[in-house]
Design a protein around this motif. Structure first.
Motif, PDB file in Angstrom:
ATOM      1  N   LEU A 259       0.835  -1.202   0.000  1.00  0.00           N
ATOM      2  CA  LEU A 259       0.000   0.000   0.000  1.00  0.00           C
ATOM      3  C   LEU A 259       0.868   1.250   0.000  1.00  0.00           C
ATOM      4  O   LEU A 259       0.640   2.177  -0.789  1.00  0.00           O
ATOM      5  N   ALA A 260       1.876   1.288   0.879  1.00  0.00           N
ATOM      6  CA  ALA A 260       2.756   2.458   0.968  1.00  0.00           C
ATOM      7  C   ALA A 260       3.510   2.682  -0.333  1.00  0.00           C
ATOM      8  O   ALA A 260       3.677   3.832  -0.782  1.00  0.00           O
ATOM      9  N   GLU A 261       3.962   1.619  -0.964  1.00  0.00           N
ATOM     10  CA  GLU A 261       4.679   1.742  -2.236  1.00  0.00           C
ATOM     11  C   GLU A 261       3.766   2.316  -3.323  1.00  0.00           C
ATOM     12  O   GLU A 261       4.202   3.140  -4.137  1.00  0.00           O
ATOM     13  N   THR A 262       2.502   1.898  -3.316  1.00  0.00           N
ATOM     14  CA  THR A 262       1.557   2.422  -4.309  1.00  0.00           C
ATOM     15  C   THR A 262       1.255   3.888  -4.040  1.00  0.00           C
ATOM     16  O   THR A 262       1.160   4.701  -4.971  1.00  0.00           O
ATOM     17  N   ILE A 263       1.107   4.255  -2.774  1.00  0.00           N
ATOM     18  CA  ILE A 263       0.859   5.658  -2.428  1.00  0.00           C
ATOM     19  C   ILE A 263       2.062   6.520  -2.789  1.00  0.00           C
ATOM     20  O   ILE A 263       1.904   7.660  -3.261  1.00  0.00           O
ATOM     21  N   ALA A 264       3.264   6.003  -2.583  1.00  0.00           N
ATOM     22  CA  ALA A 264       4.462   6.744  -2.992  1.00  0.00           C
ATOM     23  C   ALA A 264       4.429   7.015  -4.494  1.00  0.00           C
ATOM     24  O   ALA A 264       4.742   8.122  -4.953  1.00  0.00           O
ATOM     25  N   LYS A 265       4.026   6.022  -5.268  1.00  0.00           N
ATOM     26  CA  LYS A 265       3.924   6.170  -6.722  1.00  0.00           C
ATOM     27  C   LYS A 265       2.879   7.220  -7.085  1.00  0.00           C
ATOM     28  O   LYS A 265       3.112   8.090  -7.938  1.00  0.00           O
ATOM     29  N   VAL A 266       1.733   7.160  -6.441  1.00  0.00           N
ATOM     30  CA  VAL A 266       0.627   8.077  -6.744  1.00  0.00           C
ATOM     31  C   VAL A 266       0.988   9.517  -6.403  1.00  0.00           C
ATOM     32  O   VAL A 266       0.650  10.454  -7.140  1.00  0.00           O
ATOM     33  N   THR A 267       1.696   9.715  -5.293  1.00  0.00           N
ATOM     34  CA  THR A 267       2.023  11.076  -4.845  1.00  0.00           C
ATOM     35  C   THR A 267       3.328  11.596  -5.427  1.00  0.00           C
ATOM     36  O   THR A 267       3.670  12.768  -5.233  1.00  0.00           O
ATOM     37  N   GLY A 268       4.076  10.747  -6.123  1.00  0.00           N
ATOM     38  CA  GLY A 268       5.336  11.172  -6.719  1.00  0.00           C
ATOM     39  C   GLY A 268       6.500  11.190  -5.759  1.00  0.00           C
ATOM     40  O   GLY A 268       7.517  11.852  -6.008  1.00  0.00           O
ATOM     41  N   PHE A 269       6.391  10.446  -4.650  1.00  0.00           N
ATOM     42  CA  PHE A 269       7.486  10.392  -3.688  1.00  0.00           C
ATOM     43  C   PHE A 269       8.519   9.363  -4.145  1.00  0.00           C
ATOM     44  O   PHE A 269       8.181   8.203  -4.401  1.00  0.00           O
ATOM     45  N   SER A 270       9.771   9.772  -4.243  1.00  0.00           N
ATOM     46  CA  SER A 270      10.822   8.886  -4.761  1.00  0.00           C
ATOM     47  C   SER A 270      11.876   8.531  -3.720  1.00  0.00           C
ATOM     48  O   SER A 270      12.899   7.920  -4.045  1.00  0.00           O
ATOM     49  N   GLY A 271      11.638   8.913  -2.457  1.00  0.00           N
ATOM     50  CA  GLY A 271      12.604   8.625  -1.408  1.00  0.00           C
ATOM     51  C   GLY A 271      12.462   7.219  -0.852  1.00  0.00           C
ATOM     52  O   GLY A 271      11.859   6.333  -1.465  1.00  0.00           O
ATOM     53  N   ASP A 272      13.021   7.023   0.334  1.00  0.00           N
ATOM     54  CA  ASP A 272      13.027   5.711   0.970  1.00  0.00           C
ATOM     55  C   ASP A 272      11.825   5.550   1.907  1.00  0.00           C
ATOM     56  O   ASP A 272      11.374   6.508   2.546  1.00  0.00           O
ATOM     57  N   LEU A 273      11.331   4.310   2.003  1.00  0.00           N
ATOM     58  CA  LEU A 273      10.282   3.963   2.953  1.00  0.00           C
ATOM     59  C   LEU A 273      10.927   3.225   4.107  1.00  0.00           C
ATOM     60  O   LEU A 273      11.559   2.180   3.913  1.00  0.00           O
ATOM     61  N   ASP A 303      -9.851  -0.533  -9.072  1.00  0.00           N
ATOM     62  CA  ASP A 303      -8.620  -1.115  -8.532  1.00  0.00           C
ATOM     63  C   ASP A 303      -7.943  -0.123  -7.598  1.00  0.00           C
ATOM     64  O   ASP A 303      -8.228   1.078  -7.614  1.00  0.00           O
ATOM     65  N   LEU A 304      -7.037  -0.625  -6.768  1.00  0.00           N
ATOM     66  CA  LEU A 304      -6.461   0.185  -5.697  1.00  0.00           C
ATOM     67  C   LEU A 304      -5.712   1.406  -6.218  1.00  0.00           C
ATOM     68  O   LEU A 304      -5.912   2.522  -5.715  1.00  0.00           O
ATOM     69  N   GLU A 305      -4.865   1.248  -7.219  1.00  0.00           N
ATOM     70  CA  GLU A 305      -4.095   2.396  -7.692  1.00  0.00           C
ATOM     71  C   GLU A 305      -5.008   3.472  -8.277  1.00  0.00           C
ATOM     72  O   GLU A 305      -4.833   4.665  -8.002  1.00  0.00           O
ATOM     73  N   SER A 306      -5.983   3.078  -9.069  1.00  0.00           N
ATOM     74  CA  SER A 306      -6.924   4.054  -9.636  1.00  0.00           C
ATOM     75  C   SER A 306      -7.695   4.758  -8.528  1.00  0.00           C
ATOM     76  O   SER A 306      -7.907   5.979  -8.571  1.00  0.00           O
ATOM     77  N   GLY A 307      -8.121   3.991  -7.531  1.00  0.00           N
ATOM     78  CA  GLY A 307      -8.862   4.575  -6.426  1.00  0.00           C
ATOM     79  C   GLY A 307      -8.016   5.541  -5.619  1.00  0.00           C
ATOM     80  O   GLY A 307      -8.489   6.609  -5.203  1.00  0.00           O
ATOM     81  N   LEU A 308      -6.745   5.192  -5.410  1.00  0.00           N
ATOM     82  CA  LEU A 308      -5.848   6.083  -4.668  1.00  0.00           C
ATOM     83  C   LEU A 308      -5.601   7.379  -5.431  1.00  0.00           C
ATOM     84  O   LEU A 308      -5.520   8.459  -4.837  1.00  0.00           O
ATOM     85  N   ARG A 309      -5.467   7.282  -6.751  1.00  0.00           N
ATOM     86  CA  ARG A 309      -5.286   8.502  -7.553  1.00  0.00           C
ATOM     87  C   ARG A 309      -6.505   9.403  -7.441  1.00  0.00           C
ATOM     88  O   ARG A 309      -6.395  10.626  -7.334  1.00  0.00           O
ATOM     89  N   ASN A 310      -7.685   8.809  -7.447  1.00  0.00           N
ATOM     90  CA  ASN A 310      -8.912   9.582  -7.300  1.00  0.00           C
ATOM     91  C   ASN A 310      -8.963  10.258  -5.929  1.00  0.00           C
ATOM     92  O   ASN A 310      -9.308  11.445  -5.809  1.00  0.00           O
TER      93      ASN A 310
END
Length: 324
Positions: A259-273, A303-310
């Motif tokens: 989930l965190a990795e997908t949220i990082a992708k959606v928000t454009g975060f490229s650092g470390d988790l 799907d989760l990624e689409s829903g998170l982007r929304n």
């Protein structure tokens, strides 16, 4: 316009995440007589006021999406508020609906009604088979009482009061409060702020290994209307005696790390988790069994990624109005 679409429908809790999604869904389907009442017009904790409102407006269907909700911190800090307010809201609405001769009610519960150590995925018949998660037990007991209220009015008065139990919900109008929000809005906000600040890492509580299921609120709204509209014989045939509630979920889960990795992708975060394993993980897995709902002709489509982007888009467009 169909006869059903012309009925007067009351959505209690229309300003919340679920209630607003139900209103959107009903409008999309052509319902033209939707009534709502904000807190300044109707105090759902006031029994006399609720009965008076029903007598005046005479709805034909009622969706009970109104509730006192919050995350672990809020549940721990205000247990009396959570059990009292939720019991009063549902009891006042269901009893007033009966006295106003409303035949169709849909009560929205929560997956926390199930025992802490229920078998996975959690089936509807797991209800009342074990102890509840202590951190939200008062809220869960109130939601169980709502299910039993619906069942009892059905048994004693022949009503058609139904209950749906959603898994973890997210989407537009969610609560993004930094302390009182659930995991998805909390992480969306944390990653968003990390991107703005130029941070190179984000710390996440726990090991990242627990598995959770997430459902976009627009899917929840679609499922709610679908269940409400089912022919009574079809609905009744899908439930066992004394077990009238139906699970609503995706039937698919993921780890908190995923989930965190997908949220990082959606928000454009490229650092470390970074996962702080010194913090508690909670229950290892929480997944709903949605066999019954699928047999009734509905399954999730977002799907989760689409829903998170929304959800993130909504946050960005409403950032200044988000509770903080």
């Amino acid at each position: 316009m169909s006869e059903a679409n012309a009925q007067k429908v009351f959505v209690a809790g229309h300003r919340g995440m679920v209630g607003s999604a139900i209103v959107r869904r009903l409008e999309t389907l052509g319902y033209s007589n939707i009534v709502t009442a904000s807190k300044d017009r109707l105090n759902l904790l006031d029994q006399a006021a609720v009965h008076s409102w029903f007598s005046e407006h005479k709805p034909q269907q009622v969706y009970i999406a109104a509730a006192r909700v919050g995350g672990i911190h809020a549940n721990n800090a205000y247990p009396a508020d959570f059990i009292y307010e939720n019991l009063m809201i549902e009891a006042n609405l269901i009893h007033a609906a009966h006295h106003a001769d409303v035949q169709k009610v849909l009560f929205l519960g929560s997956s926390c009604i199930y025992p802490k150590f229920a078998d996975q995925p959690m089936r509807e018949d797991a209800l009342l088979t074990g102890v509840l998660e202590p951190t939200n037990e008062p809220y869960a007991i109130a939601k169980i009482a709502g299910i039993k209220l619906c069942e009892s009015y059905n048994r004693q008065f022949g009503r058609d009061y139904r209950s749906v139990m959603p898994t973890n919900l997210y989407g537009p109008n969610d609560n993004f409060h930094p302390e009182n929000s659930h995991v998805i809005p909390a992480l969306l906000r944390r990653f968003h702020e990390a991107v703005k600040a130029g941070d190179q890492e984000v710390v996440i509580w726990g090991s990242g290994n627990p598995m959770r299921e997430f459902l976009h609120v627009d899917d929840m709204a679609a499922a709610s209307v679908h269940v409400m509209e089912l022919d009574n014989r079809v609905y009744a045939s899908s439930t066992e005696p004394m077990l009238s509630h139906i699970n609503v979920g995706t039937g698919v889960d993921c780890t908190i790390r995923e989930l965190a990795e997908t949220i990082a992708k959606v928000t454009g975060f490229s650092g470390d988790l970074l996962f702080d394993s010194s913090k508690p993980d909670g229950t290892p897995r929480k997944l709903m069994d949605v066999t019954r709902l699928k047999a009734l002709g509905w399954e999730a489509s977002i799907d989760l990624e689409s829903g998170l982007r929304n959800a993130y888009d909504w946050f960005l467009n409403n950032e200044h109005g988000v509770r903080s």
